[in-house]
Design an enzyme around this catalytic site. Structure first.
Site, PDB file in Angstrom:
ATOM      1  CB  THR A 127      -0.926   0.035   1.225  1.00  0.00           C
ATOM      2  OG1 THR A 127      -1.352   1.380   1.475  1.00  0.00           O
ATOM      3  CG2 THR A 127      -0.245  -0.469   2.477  1.00  0.00           C
ATOM      4  CB  CYS A 171      -4.107   4.296  -4.427  1.00  0.00           C
ATOM      5  SG  CYS A 171      -5.171   3.139  -3.559  1.00  0.00           S
TER       6      CYS A 171
END
Length: 241
Positions: free
Chosen positions: A83, A197
């Site tokens: 992430t 992202c």
């Protein structure tokens, strides 16, 4: 072959992509029935997202360190935080373990340097777009002054990530909205697009823009494959073009 440690579950939608891409990468390099040596620690994302929204980063750090140390004990030779947002805590996590962290921003920067892009647009969660941990590293270490979306556009991207992509929902309207944001940023000098992202690759790809698109999930996974196989006997590698 070195063992890749995946600190995932943030969200599991992108962690599943990591696992697939890493194994595909090893198979492409070695052929046959070869697959990657991977250990995965997966967070409970509802808890993580709630703490993010509340700004409780100390509690999140404890979760991250719990996962990172578990992966090290399980035999991981390197750590990938699956992430972009949680790289906010990468330095603190690195201090708690003895294996190296493959930092996603550094991997993205290496890819950008291979293109003409020098002011790419950053699409990400609001934490990654607003705070300096990602943009600052890109500027200080790599010389890239990332373009941010307009405030209303930042909110839209953040909502698309959490309300849709992290739940496995891919809406054509959201793709169109992101393409509008890219077009607007281009008018302000953006010359590339960072999918900052790890869920955004579910929505956007290089096929959607004539600007260079930097898919951080794919780049991060490919870097892990390269590092994992760095010490593998050269004669055993089947390199692809």
């Amino acid at each position: 072959m070195q063992t890749i440690g995946l600190l995932g579950g943030m969200s599991w939608e992108s962690s599943a992509v990591y696992y697939k891409l890493i194994n595909e990468g090893v198979r492409a390099r070695l052929g046959g029935l070869h697959s990657a040596k991977v250990v995965l620690w997966s967070a409970e994302f509802q808890d993580v997202a709630a703490k993010q929204a509340a700004g409780d980063w100390q509690a999140l750090l404890r979760i991250m360190i719990e996962g990172a140390t578990a992966l090290e004990r399980a035999g991981a030779d390197m750590l990938l935080i699956c992430t972009n947002t949680m790289h906010k805590l990468a330095d603190e996590v690195a201090a708690a373990i003895s294996i190296p962290i493959v930092h996603i921003a550094d991997i993205a920067a290496a890819a950008i340097k291979l293109t003409p892009s020098r002011r790419p647009l950053l699409l990400a969660t609001r934490f990654t777009m607003e705070e300096p941990f990602y943009r600052g590293r890109m500027l200080d270490r790599h010389g890239f002054d990332l373009v941010r979306p307009e405030p209303e556009d930042e909110r839209a991207v953040h909502d698309i990530i959490y309300r849709e992509l992290c739940q496995g929902v891919v809406e054509p309207g959201s793709k169109a909205r992101c393409l509008e944001i890219i077009a607007s940023a281009r008018l302000r000098g953006a010359d590339g697009v960072i999918l900052g992202c790890t869920e955004l690759d579910l929505l956007l790809s290089q096929a959607d823009s004539d600007l260079p698109v930097f898919d951080t999930t794919a780049l991060h996974a490919a870097a892990a494959v390269e590092l994992s196989l760095a010490g593998y006997p050269a004669a055993s590698l089947t390199r692809t073009a």
